[in-house]
Scaffold this motif. Structure first.
Motif, mmCIF file in Angstrom:
data_model
loop_
_atom_site.group_PDB
_atom_site.id
_atom_site.type_symbol
_atom_site.label_atom_id
_atom_site.label_comp_id
_atom_site.label_asym_id
_atom_site.label_seq_id
_atom_site.Cartn_x
_atom_site.Cartn_y
_atom_site.Cartn_z
ATOM 1 N N ALA A 29 0.818 -1.218 0.000
ATOM 2 C CA ALA A 29 0.000 0.000 0.000
ATOM 3 C C ALA A 29 0.853 1.269 0.000
ATOM 4 O O ALA A 29 0.452 2.284 -0.574
ATOM 5 C CB ALA A 29 -0.933 0.004 1.211
ATOM 6 N N LYS A 30 2.015 1.212 0.619
ATOM 7 C CA LYS A 30 2.877 2.388 0.724
ATOM 8 C C LYS A 30 3.894 2.490 -0.407
ATOM 9 O O LYS A 30 4.739 3.374 -0.423
ATOM 10 C CB LYS A 30 3.600 2.403 2.080
ATOM 11 N N GLY A 31 3.810 1.571 -1.368
ATOM 12 C CA GLY A 31 4.656 1.659 -2.553
ATOM 13 C C GLY A 31 6.021 1.006 -2.425
ATOM 14 O O GLY A 31 6.828 1.070 -3.357
ATOM 15 N N CYS A 32 6.306 0.362 -1.313
ATOM 16 C CA CYS A 32 7.617 -0.270 -1.117
ATOM 17 C C CYS A 32 7.873 -1.353 -2.157
ATOM 18 O O CYS A 32 9.007 -1.530 -2.623
ATOM 19 C CB CYS A 32 7.724 -0.874 0.281
ATOM 20 N N THR A 33 6.806 -2.067 -2.527
ATOM 21 C CA THR A 33 6.958 -3.186 -3.451
ATOM 22 C C THR A 33 7.109 -2.737 -4.907
ATOM 23 O O THR A 33 7.288 -3.568 -5.788
ATOM 24 C CB THR A 33 5.779 -4.176 -3.316
ATOM 25 N N ASN A 34 7.068 -1.434 -5.149
ATOM 26 C CA ASN A 34 7.379 -0.932 -6.486
ATOM 27 C C ASN A 34 8.862 -1.122 -6.796
ATOM 28 O O ASN A 34 9.244 -1.248 -7.958
ATOM 29 C CB ASN A 34 7.009 0.538 -6.632
ATOM 30 N N CYS A 35 9.692 -1.124 -5.751
ATOM 31 C CA CYS A 35 11.145 -1.236 -5.928
ATOM 32 C C CYS A 35 11.766 -2.422 -5.202
ATOM 33 O O CYS A 35 12.922 -2.757 -5.475
ATOM 34 C CB CYS A 35 11.825 0.039 -5.429
ATOM 35 N N HIS A 36 11.055 -3.022 -4.261
ATOM 36 C CA HIS A 36 11.599 -4.121 -3.453
ATOM 37 C C HIS A 36 10.697 -5.344 -3.529
ATOM 38 O O HIS A 36 9.479 -5.216 -3.567
ATOM 39 C CB HIS A 36 11.690 -3.717 -1.970
ATOM 40 N N THR A 37 11.317 -6.521 -3.510
ATOM 41 C CA THR A 37 10.595 -7.759 -3.286
ATOM 42 C C THR A 37 11.204 -8.406 -2.050
ATOM 43 O O THR A 37 12.268 -7.986 -1.584
ATOM 44 C CB THR A 37 10.697 -8.744 -4.473
#
Length: 103
Positions: A29-37
Protein backbone atom coordinates in the motif's frame (compact mmCIF):
# COMPACT_ATOMS: atom_id res chain seq x y z
CA UNK A 1 -3.78 -28.63 30.22
CA UNK A 2 -1.85 -29.86 27.18
CA UNK A 3 -4.80 -28.99 24.94
CA UNK A 4 -4.90 -25.44 26.34
CA UNK A 5 -1.16 -25.04 25.76
CA UNK A 6 -1.43 -26.32 22.18
CA UNK A 7 -4.34 -23.97 21.54
CA UNK A 8 -2.28 -21.03 22.77
CA UNK A 9 0.64 -22.01 20.55
CA UNK A 10 -1.65 -22.34 17.53
CA UNK A 11 -3.29 -19.00 18.22
CA UNK A 12 0.12 -17.34 18.56
CA UNK A 13 1.23 -18.81 15.25
CA UNK A 14 -1.88 -17.52 13.50
CA UNK A 15 -1.37 -14.06 15.00
CA UNK A 16 2.22 -13.97 13.75
CA UNK A 17 1.15 -15.02 10.25
CA UNK A 18 -1.61 -12.42 10.28
CA UNK A 19 0.80 -9.72 11.44
CA UNK A 20 3.30 -10.63 8.72
CA UNK A 21 0.57 -10.50 6.08
CA UNK A 22 -0.65 -7.15 7.37
CA UNK A 23 2.91 -5.80 7.17
CA UNK A 24 3.32 -7.14 3.63
CA UNK A 25 0.02 -5.49 2.71
CA UNK A 26 1.23 -2.21 4.26
CA UNK A 27 4.45 -2.42 2.23
CA UNK A 28 2.39 -2.82 -0.92
CA UNK A 29 0.00 0.00 0.00
CA UNK A 30 2.88 2.39 0.72
CA UNK A 31 4.66 1.66 -2.55
CA UNK A 32 7.62 -0.27 -1.12
CA UNK A 33 6.96 -3.19 -3.45
CA UNK A 34 7.38 -0.93 -6.49
CA UNK A 35 11.14 -1.24 -5.93
CA UNK A 36 11.60 -4.12 -3.45
CA UNK A 37 10.60 -7.76 -3.29
CA UNK A 38 11.07 -10.05 -0.32
CA UNK A 39 13.60 -12.39 -1.83
CA UNK A 40 15.19 -10.91 -4.96
CA UNK A 41 16.69 -7.61 -6.06
CA UNK A 42 14.39 -5.44 -8.13
CA UNK A 43 15.30 -1.74 -8.27
CA UNK A 44 16.33 -1.86 -4.63
CA UNK A 45 17.72 -4.74 -2.61
CA UNK A 46 15.68 -7.77 -1.60
CA UNK A 47 14.13 -7.16 1.80
CA UNK A 48 15.70 -10.40 3.09
CA UNK A 49 19.10 -8.98 2.11
CA UNK A 50 18.34 -5.84 4.12
CA UNK A 51 17.41 -8.01 7.11
CA UNK A 52 20.63 -10.02 6.76
CA UNK A 53 22.79 -6.91 6.48
CA UNK A 54 21.37 -5.36 9.65
CA UNK A 55 20.69 -8.51 11.72
CA UNK A 56 23.35 -7.75 14.36
CA UNK A 57 22.98 -3.97 14.30
CA UNK A 58 21.31 -2.72 17.49
CA UNK A 59 20.62 0.69 15.94
CA UNK A 60 19.16 -0.61 12.70
CA UNK A 61 15.50 -0.15 13.62
CA UNK A 62 15.73 3.61 14.15
CA UNK A 63 18.18 4.18 11.30
CA UNK A 64 16.05 2.25 8.79
CA UNK A 65 12.85 3.98 9.91
CA UNK A 66 14.59 7.25 9.11
CA UNK A 67 15.67 5.96 5.69
CA UNK A 68 12.14 4.81 4.88
CA UNK A 69 10.79 8.30 5.58
CA UNK A 70 13.68 10.45 4.28
CA UNK A 71 15.21 8.26 1.59
CA UNK A 72 18.76 7.01 1.17
CA UNK A 73 21.55 6.86 -1.36
CA UNK A 74 24.78 4.93 -1.79
CA UNK A 75 24.24 2.05 0.63
CA UNK A 76 23.11 -0.47 -1.99
CA UNK A 77 24.55 1.16 -5.09
CA UNK A 78 24.04 4.33 -7.10
CA UNK A 79 20.24 4.23 -7.39
CA UNK A 80 18.75 6.41 -4.62
CA UNK A 81 15.77 5.40 -2.55
CA UNK A 82 13.43 8.39 -2.61
CA UNK A 83 11.75 9.65 0.54
CA UNK A 84 8.41 8.04 1.27
CA UNK A 85 6.47 11.01 2.60
CA UNK A 86 3.18 9.10 2.84
CA UNK A 87 4.56 6.81 5.58
CA UNK A 88 3.98 8.03 9.14
CA UNK A 89 6.18 7.15 12.13
CA UNK A 90 4.04 4.19 13.26
CA UNK A 91 3.94 2.74 9.74
CA UNK A 92 7.70 3.13 9.33
CA UNK A 93 8.21 1.28 12.61
CA UNK A 94 5.90 -1.55 11.53
CA UNK A 95 7.53 -1.84 8.11
CA UNK A 96 11.07 -1.93 9.48
CA UNK A 97 10.16 -4.45 12.19
CA UNK A 98 8.72 -6.68 9.49
CA UNK A 99 11.72 -6.31 7.19
CA UNK A 100 14.16 -7.06 10.01
CA UNK A 101 12.15 -10.18 10.91
CA UNK A 102 12.61 -11.70 7.45
CA UNK A 103 15.02 -14.60 7.08
Amino acid sequence: MKAVWMGMVAASALLMVGTAQASADLAKAKGCTNCHTVDKKLVGPALKDVAAKYKDDAGAQARLEDKVKKGSQGVWGPVPMPPNTNVNDAEAKTLVQWVLSLK
